[in-house]
Design an enzyme around this catalytic site. Structure first.
Site, PDB file in Angstrom:
ATOM      1  N   ARG A 112       4.417 -11.192  -5.774  1.00 50.72           N
ATOM      2  CA  ARG A 112       4.491 -11.296  -7.232  1.00 50.72           C
ATOM      3  C   ARG A 112       5.951 -11.429  -7.662  1.00 50.72           C
ATOM      4  O   ARG A 112       6.847 -10.867  -7.009  1.00 50.72           O
ATOM      5  CB  ARG A 112       3.846 -10.070  -7.885  1.00 50.72           C
ATOM      6  CG  ARG A 112       2.345  -9.974  -7.611  1.00 50.72           C
ATOM      7  CD  ARG A 112       1.745  -8.686  -8.159  1.00 50.72           C
ATOM      8  NE  ARG A 112       0.306  -8.629  -7.918  1.00 50.72           N
ATOM      9  CZ  ARG A 112      -0.247  -8.148  -6.800  1.00 50.72           C
ATOM     10  NH1 ARG A 112       0.533  -7.669  -5.832  1.00 50.72           N
ATOM     11  NH2 ARG A 112      -1.564  -8.144  -6.652  1.00 50.72           N
ATOM     12  N   LYS A 151       1.532  -2.528  -8.898  1.00 55.66           N
ATOM     13  CA  LYS A 151       0.286  -2.775  -9.622  1.00 55.66           C
ATOM     14  C   LYS A 151      -0.857  -1.914  -9.110  1.00 55.66           C
ATOM     15  O   LYS A 151      -1.706  -1.454  -9.885  1.00 55.66           O
ATOM     16  CB  LYS A 151      -0.078  -4.257  -9.524  1.00 55.66           C
ATOM     17  CG  LYS A 151      -1.267  -4.669 -10.378  1.00 55.66           C
ATOM     18  CD  LYS A 151      -1.467  -6.173 -10.334  1.00 55.66           C
ATOM     19  CE  LYS A 151      -2.626  -6.591 -11.240  1.00 55.66           C
ATOM     20  NZ  LYS A 151      -2.809  -8.057 -11.227  1.00 55.66           N
ATOM     21  N   HIS A 198       4.813 -17.110 -10.652  1.00 52.04           N
ATOM     22  CA  HIS A 198       3.567 -16.620 -10.064  1.00 52.04           C
ATOM     23  C   HIS A 198       2.852 -17.730  -9.298  1.00 52.04           C
ATOM     24  O   HIS A 198       1.999 -17.460  -8.448  1.00 52.04           O
ATOM     25  CB  HIS A 198       2.657 -16.084 -11.179  1.00 52.04           C
ATOM     26  CG  HIS A 198       1.685 -15.051 -10.720  1.00 52.04           C
ATOM     27  ND1 HIS A 198       1.949 -13.704 -10.771  1.00 52.04           N
ATOM     28  CD2 HIS A 198       0.450 -15.166 -10.188  1.00 52.04           C
ATOM     29  CE1 HIS A 198       0.918 -13.030 -10.311  1.00 52.04           C
ATOM     30  NE2 HIS A 198      -0.018 -13.892  -9.937  1.00 52.04           N
ATOM     31  N   ARG A 224       2.149 -17.996  -5.423  1.00 52.19           N
ATOM     32  CA  ARG A 224       0.996 -17.299  -4.825  1.00 52.19           C
ATOM     33  C   ARG A 224      -0.221 -18.228  -4.781  1.00 52.19           C
ATOM     34  O   ARG A 224      -0.925 -18.314  -3.766  1.00 52.19           O
ATOM     35  CB  ARG A 224       0.695 -16.028  -5.614  1.00 52.19           C
ATOM     36  CG  ARG A 224       1.766 -14.978  -5.463  1.00 52.19           C
ATOM     37  CD  ARG A 224       1.612 -13.820  -6.442  1.00 52.19           C
ATOM     38  NE  ARG A 224       0.396 -13.051  -6.277  1.00 52.19           N
ATOM     39  CZ  ARG A 224       0.179 -12.158  -5.318  1.00 52.19           C
ATOM     40  NH1 ARG A 224       1.109 -11.934  -4.391  1.00 52.19           N
ATOM     41  NH2 ARG A 224      -0.947 -11.478  -5.255  1.00 52.19           N
ATOM     42  N   HIS A 257      -4.147  -8.220  -2.179  1.00 56.10           N
ATOM     43  CA  HIS A 257      -5.365  -7.990  -2.950  1.00 56.10           C
ATOM     44  C   HIS A 257      -6.217  -6.953  -2.228  1.00 56.10           C
ATOM     45  O   HIS A 257      -6.080  -6.750  -1.026  1.00 56.10           O
ATOM     46  CB  HIS A 257      -6.156  -9.291  -3.105  1.00 56.10           C
ATOM     47  CG  HIS A 257      -5.501 -10.269  -4.015  1.00 56.10           C
ATOM     48  ND1 HIS A 257      -5.845 -11.606  -4.067  1.00 56.10           N
ATOM     49  CD2 HIS A 257      -4.505 -10.117  -4.924  1.00 56.10           C
ATOM     50  CE1 HIS A 257      -5.110 -12.229  -4.966  1.00 56.10           C
ATOM     51  NE2 HIS A 257      -4.281 -11.342  -5.498  1.00 56.10           N
ATOM     52  N   TYR A 287      -9.146  -1.784   3.775  1.00 55.50           N
ATOM     53  CA  TYR A 287      -8.266  -1.880   4.931  1.00 55.50           C
ATOM     54  C   TYR A 287      -6.923  -1.234   4.598  1.00 55.50           C
ATOM     55  O   TYR A 287      -6.458  -1.274   3.454  1.00 55.50           O
ATOM     56  CB  TYR A 287      -8.010  -3.337   5.289  1.00 55.50           C
ATOM     57  CG  TYR A 287      -9.130  -4.030   6.033  1.00 55.50           C
ATOM     58  CD1 TYR A 287      -9.394  -3.741   7.372  1.00 55.50           C
ATOM     59  CD2 TYR A 287      -9.912  -4.994   5.405  1.00 55.50           C
ATOM     60  CE1 TYR A 287     -10.398  -4.397   8.063  1.00 55.50           C
ATOM     61  CE2 TYR A 287     -10.924  -5.652   6.085  1.00 55.50           C
ATOM     62  CZ  TYR A 287     -11.166  -5.346   7.422  1.00 55.50           C
ATOM     63  OH  TYR A 287     -12.152  -5.990   8.093  1.00 55.50           O
TER      64      TYR A 287
END
Length: 421
Positions: A258, A283, A346, A349, A373, A383
């Site tokens: 990001r 985030k 951005h 990404r 994510h 995970y």
């Protein structure tokens, strides 16, 4: 004890105090209690829910006989309606106290208790400590500008979906579609906080899904066509601005984090020997690892000579104590002739996600891991950050090699089948 029927105020005036308290009965539970000190108190006995209770009616002479009888009549009416006069009086006192408090708050410019604004500010105070300051500033400005004027003074438990929709549609009407969606999201966060705090029972914004005009995709524009990506990479290499900005631009497509994470990168989190950058994603407040391809390490070593003694990899042009501004990369792209409709910070990404999936055919879960994510295993568990790290190192090296190849103008044959996980 003898019972006395009160015929008039004269009877009361004639009643003299005695060594012990005594009563002048007026009938149907109403009586005047005369104390040894001469004070005279009106009382009413009544029965509700099988219990005998007493309530004070007033003090004589401020409450005369006629007024005392009127008050007693009103109290009996409440009992007949199965309402305890004592409870009704307490509720009235609470209501008056709330009215007084509301008046004080208005006079002092303080949000009313349990109003949307008061609850929203409580939510903000609790959550904002974990946010990047600039993110928190945007949210509180959005609340103050777009929501508080319309919803702020309303009791949060009385706000209905049409009121919320009317407020966010005012934002939509001025063309700020994305802001309208974000304001609605913030409303939902405030209402869910109110549910958790016991102010309300449900979130009224849940019935407003799909009510706003959809956000058009241009707000996070990205170049995803390989030929155009190659042009962008060549333009970045040709950038003639500061070394720090150029290195940040060159690193952005290689790590596709990001924008805020890139500009706030710290040397303490980067291990060039291990070829890894480890940091906490603000985030989601989770750890993340970015494998560094040889080209990424090369870029970082170049800028390390200039900024390696400080905290930030890409410090501000004004002071090394702060990271690069959030507009530095965007401004550089504009000077390079790249329009905001084509590419944003951005957008790197989206570029990586699209090409890694559609051109290089890497497994989606590896890409999502690298994008930081939320990814769950087959049992539904998240995970940890080290999951598939070896495969991600390989993916990042191949990705960097792909970018170098197309930048040089070569045709790239897509990988067939999914990359091994």
């Amino acid at each position: 004890m003898a019972k006395y029927l009160i015929k008039s105020d004269a009877t009361i005036k004639a009643a003299k105090p005695k060594p012990a308290p005594y009563r002048l009965f007026d009938g149907d539970g109403l009586y005047l209690l005369i104390r040894p000190d001469g004070k005279k108190w009106w009382r009413l006995d009544y029965t509700i829910a099988g219990k005998r209770k007493t309530i004070s009616i007033g003090v004589y002479p401020s409450t005369g006989l006629s007024l005392a009888r009127d008050k007693a009549k009103g109290a009996r009416a409440l009992v007949a309606a199965n309402t305890d006069p004592s409870d009704a009086r307490k509720a009235a006192k609470v209501k008056q106290a709330e009215a007084n408090e509301a008046e004080r708050r208005v006079a002092e410019g303080i949000p009313l208790e349990n109003s949307f604004e008061a609850v929203a500010r409580a939510w903000y105070a609790k959550k904002s400590s974990s946010w990047v300051p600039s993110h928190g500033d945007k949210i509180i400005r959005r609340l103050e500008r777009d929501l508080f004027p319309w919803l702020g003074a309303r009791p949060i438990g009385e706000i209905k979906p049409p009121e919320i929709l009317a407020a966010v549609r005012r934002i939509e009407a001025r063309g700020a579609i994305e802001t309208a969606h974000r304001a609605l999201t913030n409303c939902g966060q405030v209402f869910r906080f109110a549910v958790a705090e016991g102010h309300i029972e449900s979130d009224p914004t849940r019935d407003l899904r799909g009510a706003l005009e959809p956000v058009k995709g241009g707000h996070m524009a990205a170049i995803t066509e390989p030929a155009k990506v190659a042009e962008l990479l060549r333009a970045i290499d040709a950038y003639r601005g500061s070394l720090i900005v150029r290195c940040a631009l060159q690193l952005a497509p290689l790590v596709f984090v990001r924008p805020g994470e890139l500009r706030k990168a710290e040397w303490a989190h980067i291990d060039l020997d291990a070829k890894e950058w480890r940091f906490t994603v603000t985030k989601t407040d989770t750890g993340h690892i970015v494998p560094l391809a040889p080209r990424a390490v090369e870029i970082l070593r170049e800028v390390q000579a200039l900024t390696g003694r400080g905290r930030y990899v890409f410090p501000s042009a004004r002071t090394s104590e702060r990271p690069m501004s959030d507009n530095a990369i965007l401004a550089a792209m504009r000077r390079m002739g790249i329009a905001k409709e084509e590419m944003t910070g951005h957008g790197f990404r989206a570029m990586a996600r699209t090409i890694l999936d559609e051109v290089l055919h890497f497994d989606a879960h590896l890409i999502e891991h690298q994008l930081a994510h939320a990814v769950k295993d087959p049992n539904g568990r998240a995970y940890n950050r080290t999951a598939h790290l070896e495969q991600r190192h390989l993916m990042m090296r191949l990705w960097a090699g792909y970018l170098e190849t197309i930048k040089a103008g070569a045709n790239v044959v897509p990988l067939h089948g999914r990359a091994a996980a």
